[in-house]
Design a protein around this motif. Structure first.
Motif, PDB file in Angstrom:
ATOM      1  N   VAL A 137     -21.815 -67.390  -8.013  1.00  0.00           N
ATOM      2  CA  VAL A 137     -20.953 -66.282  -7.623  1.00  0.00           C
ATOM      3  C   VAL A 137     -19.497 -66.718  -7.754  1.00  0.00           C
ATOM      4  N   THR A 138     -18.684 -65.896  -8.426  1.00  0.00           N
ATOM      5  CA  THR A 138     -17.259 -66.184  -8.592  1.00  0.00           C
ATOM      6  C   THR A 138     -16.450 -64.949  -8.237  1.00  0.00           C
ATOM      7  N   TYR A 139     -15.446 -65.155  -7.410  1.00  0.00           N
ATOM      8  CA  TYR A 139     -14.530 -64.087  -6.991  1.00  0.00           C
ATOM      9  C   TYR A 139     -13.119 -64.500  -7.385  1.00  0.00           C
ATOM     10  N   ARG A 140     -12.521 -63.722  -8.282  1.00  0.00           N
ATOM     11  CA  ARG A 140     -11.153 -63.999  -8.725  1.00  0.00           C
ATOM     12  C   ARG A 140     -10.365 -62.691  -8.712  1.00  0.00           C
ATOM     13  N   PRO A 141      -9.601 -62.426  -7.661  1.00  0.00           N
ATOM     14  CA  PRO A 141      -8.855 -61.169  -7.584  1.00  0.00           C
ATOM     15  C   PRO A 141      -7.604 -61.188  -8.451  1.00  0.00           C
ATOM     16  N   SER A 142      -7.150 -59.983  -8.799  1.00  0.00           N
ATOM     17  CA  SER A 142      -5.919 -59.819  -9.574  1.00  0.00           C
ATOM     18  C   SER A 142      -4.784 -59.396  -8.645  1.00  0.00           C
ATOM     19  N   ILE A 143      -3.631 -59.994  -8.834  1.00  0.00           N
ATOM     20  CA  ILE A 143      -2.427 -59.608  -8.108  1.00  0.00           C
ATOM     21  C   ILE A 143      -1.413 -59.097  -9.124  1.00  0.00           C
ATOM     22  N   ALA A 144      -0.955 -57.850  -8.953  1.00  0.00           N
ATOM     23  CA  ALA A 144       0.023 -57.250  -9.862  1.00  0.00           C
ATOM     24  C   ALA A 144      -0.419 -57.374 -11.314  1.00  0.00           C
ATOM     25  N   PHE A 145      -1.628 -56.884 -11.588  1.00  0.00           N
ATOM     26  CA  PHE A 145      -2.202 -56.937 -12.943  1.00  0.00           C
ATOM     27  C   PHE A 145      -2.247 -58.371 -13.478  1.00  0.00           C
ATOM     28  N   ALA A 146      -2.581 -59.313 -12.599  1.00  0.00           N
ATOM     29  CA  ALA A 146      -2.714 -60.734 -12.950  1.00  0.00           C
ATOM     30  C   ALA A 146      -1.400 -61.356 -13.409  1.00  0.00           C
ATOM     31  N   SER A 147      -0.281 -60.732 -13.036  1.00  0.00           N
ATOM     32  CA  SER A 147       1.013 -61.314 -13.401  1.00  0.00           C
ATOM     33  C   SER A 147       1.468 -62.376 -12.411  1.00  0.00           C
ATOM     34  N   ARG A 148       0.847 -62.392 -11.223  1.00  0.00           N
ATOM     35  CA  ARG A 148       1.160 -63.412 -10.228  1.00  0.00           C
ATOM     36  C   ARG A 148      -0.120 -64.109  -9.800  1.00  0.00           C
ATOM     37  N   PRO A 149      -0.057 -65.385  -9.423  1.00  0.00           N
ATOM     38  CA  PRO A 149      -1.264 -66.079  -8.987  1.00  0.00           C
ATOM     39  C   PRO A 149      -1.766 -65.542  -7.657  1.00  0.00           C
ATOM     40  N   ALA A 150      -3.070 -65.524  -7.498  1.00  0.00           N
ATOM     41  CA  ALA A 150      -3.685 -65.105  -6.240  1.00  0.00           C
ATOM     42  C   ALA A 150      -3.821 -66.319  -5.336  1.00  0.00           C
ATOM     43  N   ARG A 151      -3.260 -66.228  -4.154  1.00  0.00           N
ATOM     44  CA  ARG A 151      -3.318 -67.333  -3.194  1.00  0.00           C
ATOM     45  C   ARG A 151      -4.401 -67.016  -2.173  1.00  0.00           C
ATOM     46  N   LEU A 152      -5.533 -67.671  -2.330  1.00  0.00           N
ATOM     47  CA  LEU A 152      -6.708 -67.410  -1.511  1.00  0.00           C
ATOM     48  C   LEU A 152      -6.810 -68.412  -0.373  1.00  0.00           C
ATOM     49  N   HIS A 153      -7.400 -67.953   0.715  1.00  0.00           N
ATOM     50  CA  HIS A 153      -7.633 -68.821   1.877  1.00  0.00           C
ATOM     51  C   HIS A 153      -9.035 -68.552   2.420  1.00  0.00           C
ATOM     52  N   GLU A 154      -9.718 -69.618   2.758  1.00  0.00           N
ATOM     53  CA  GLU A 154     -11.028 -69.467   3.380  1.00  0.00           C
ATOM     54  C   GLU A 154     -10.866 -69.035   4.832  1.00  0.00           C
ATOM     55  N   ALA A 155     -11.692 -68.094   5.231  1.00  0.00           N
ATOM     56  CA  ALA A 155     -11.688 -67.587   6.593  1.00  0.00           C
ATOM     57  C   ALA A 155     -13.125 -67.513   7.070  1.00  0.00           C
ATOM     58  N   PRO A 156     -13.344 -67.386   8.370  1.00  0.00           N
ATOM     59  CA  PRO A 156     -14.713 -67.224   8.850  1.00  0.00           C
ATOM     60  C   PRO A 156     -15.384 -66.028   8.175  1.00  0.00           C
ATOM     61  N   ASP A 157     -16.458 -66.290   7.475  1.00  0.00           N
ATOM     62  CA  ASP A 157     -17.250 -65.235   6.829  1.00  0.00           C
ATOM     63  C   ASP A 157     -16.484 -64.485   5.743  1.00  0.00           C
ATOM     64  N   GLY A 158     -15.598 -65.177   5.029  1.00  0.00           N
ATOM     65  CA  GLY A 158     -14.935 -64.469   3.949  1.00  0.00           C
ATOM     66  C   GLY A 158     -13.731 -65.176   3.377  1.00  0.00           C
ATOM     67  N   ILE A 159     -12.956 -64.419   2.595  1.00  0.00           N
ATOM     68  CA  ILE A 159     -11.777 -64.920   1.907  1.00  0.00           C
ATOM     69  C   ILE A 159     -10.624 -63.960   2.174  1.00  0.00           C
ATOM     70  N   THR A 160      -9.454 -64.494   2.502  1.00  0.00           N
ATOM     71  CA  THR A 160      -8.262 -63.674   2.672  1.00  0.00           C
ATOM     72  C   THR A 160      -7.240 -64.058   1.605  1.00  0.00           C
TER      73      THR A 160
END
Length: 296
Positions: A137-160
Motif C-alpha cells: 500500500v502506498t499513499y502519496r498525496p498531491s499538494i498544489a498539483f504536485a508543485s510543492r512537496p507533501a510533508r507527511l507525519h505519522e499520527a495514531p491510526d493515520g497520516i496527517t
C-alpha cells in the motif's frame, strides 16, 4: 517481492482504463490496477489530492497492489457508483471496494435526490476473500498539483499533512518515508481493513465504513430505480445514467463537462481546458438525457 515497488515504475494509463466514483460534490478516477490517480474532494474543481493522471513521475496517488503477480477483475456493485476490484494471486483473493459516501438528508421528500449529505471522504475497503494475500500500500498525496512537496507525519491510526491538508485514517501500519507513506500487509479470508481520506477523517472507524457503504449503496440503488427506460441495452443505459448523476454538482444542480482537467489532445498542445465546470452545451445535452429517462 521486488525491492522496487511496482508503482515506482508505472507510467500513464489510457483514459479508458479508468472507472469513476463520486458523491455529487467531488469525484475520483481509479485505474484497472486499483491505483487512484485523480481525486478531488468536496468540489469537482478543487485542487486534486491525487494527480498521477497528469504527472506520472510526481503526481500523487493511492495504490493497493498484491506483492505477487496477480490477475484483476472489477465491476460496479449493481445499481451503484461503488467500484469493486478483485485481485487473485497464487495464494488467494482480495477485494477492494472504493466509494465516496453520499446519502439523502433526513427530511428529504420521496423524490428529493438533490439535497444530499456527503462528508467529502474517499473510502477504500480491503477485504480478504480467499486464502491470504500480501498487499503493498502506498499513499502519496498531491499538494498544489504536485508543485510543492507533501510533508507527511505519522499520527495514531493515520497520516496527517502540514498546511491543514486532508488527513488519512486507516487501520493499516503505514509509515512515512519522504513524501509518501507505505506498508506491506497480509490480508486473510474474512479480514477487513480500511483507508479513509478527507476532512475530519480521524473520526472514521471500521464500523462507520460499513455503515457508510450501506447508506451509499441504498442512495444509488434508490435513485436508479426511478429510471423509466425499458428498451434494449438497459444495463448500459442505467450505467450511463448513474455516471451522469455522479457528475452533477448537488449544491447547485450544475452538471460538469467532465471529471478531468488539463488532458491535451497531444503533449504540449493547447487544447488542455479544465472540464470540471458547467459548459452550457454539454449541460443541455446531459439534462435532456436525464429528462428522457424520467428524471425531472
Amino acid at each position: 517481492m521486488s525491492s522496487v515497488p511496482p508503482e515506482a515504475k508505472r507510467g500513464y494509463r489510457a483514459i479508458g482504463d479508468y472507472a469513476a466514483i463520486g458523491d455529487c460534490h467531488g469525484a475520483a478516477l481509479i485505474a484497472a490496477d486499483g491505483g487512484i490517480d485523480w481525486c478531488c474532494l468536496r468540489r469537482f474543481d478543487a485542487d486534486p489530492i491525487f494527480c498521477r493522471l497528469l504527472d506520472a513521475p510526481r503526481g500523487g496517488f493511492l495504490s493497493t497492489i498484491p506483492s505477487a503477480p496477480s490477475t484483476t477483475t472489477r465491476a460496479y456493485l449493481a445499481g451503484t457508483n461503488i467500484l469493486r476490484t478483485e485481485f487473485r494471486t497464487s495464494t488467494g483473493r482480495v477485494a477492494i471496494t472504493d466509494f465516496m459516501p453520499v446519502g439523502r438528508v433526513p427530511d428529504a421528500g420521496t423524490h428529493d435526490y438533490v439535497r444530499l449529505r456527503a462528508p467529502g471522504w474517499l473510502v477504500r475497503r480491503i477485504e480478504g476473500v480467499e486464502g491470504r494475500v500480501a498487499l503493498h500500500v502506498t499513499y502519496r498525496p498531491s499538494i498544489a498539483f504536485a508543485s510543492r512537496p507533501a510533508r507527511l507525519h505519522e499520527a495514531p491510526d493515520g497520516i496527517t499533512l502540514e498546511d491543514d491538508a486532508v488527513p488519512l485514517r486507516s487501520d493499516l501500519p503505514l509509515r512515512v518515508t519522504g513524501e509518501q507513506a507505505a506498508c506491506t500487509v497480509a490480508v486473510g479470508a474474512g479480514e477487513c481493513r480500511f483507508i479513509v481520506i478527507g476532512r475530519e477523517a480521524q473520526s472514521a472507524t471500521a464500523q462507520r465504513v460499513e455503515e457508510l457503504l450501506a447508506i451509499t449503496s441504498a442512495f444509488w440503488r434508490e435513485w436508479i430505480e426511478y429510471c423509466r427506460y425499458r428498451g434494449p441495452y438497459g444495463d448500459m443505459v442505467h450505467r450511463s445514467a448513474l455516471a451522469l448523476k455522479l457528475m452533477t454538482h448537488a449544491p447547485t444542480g450544475a452538471p460538469i463537462a467532465a471529471i478531468t482537467t488539463s488532458l491535451p489532445e497531444h503533449i504540449g498542445g493547447s487544447r488542455n481546458w479544465d472540464y470540471r465546470y458547467c459548459w452550457l452545451r454539454d449541460a443541455s445535452l446531459l439534462l435532456q438525457a436525464l429528462a428522457s429517462l424520467g428524471y425531472s
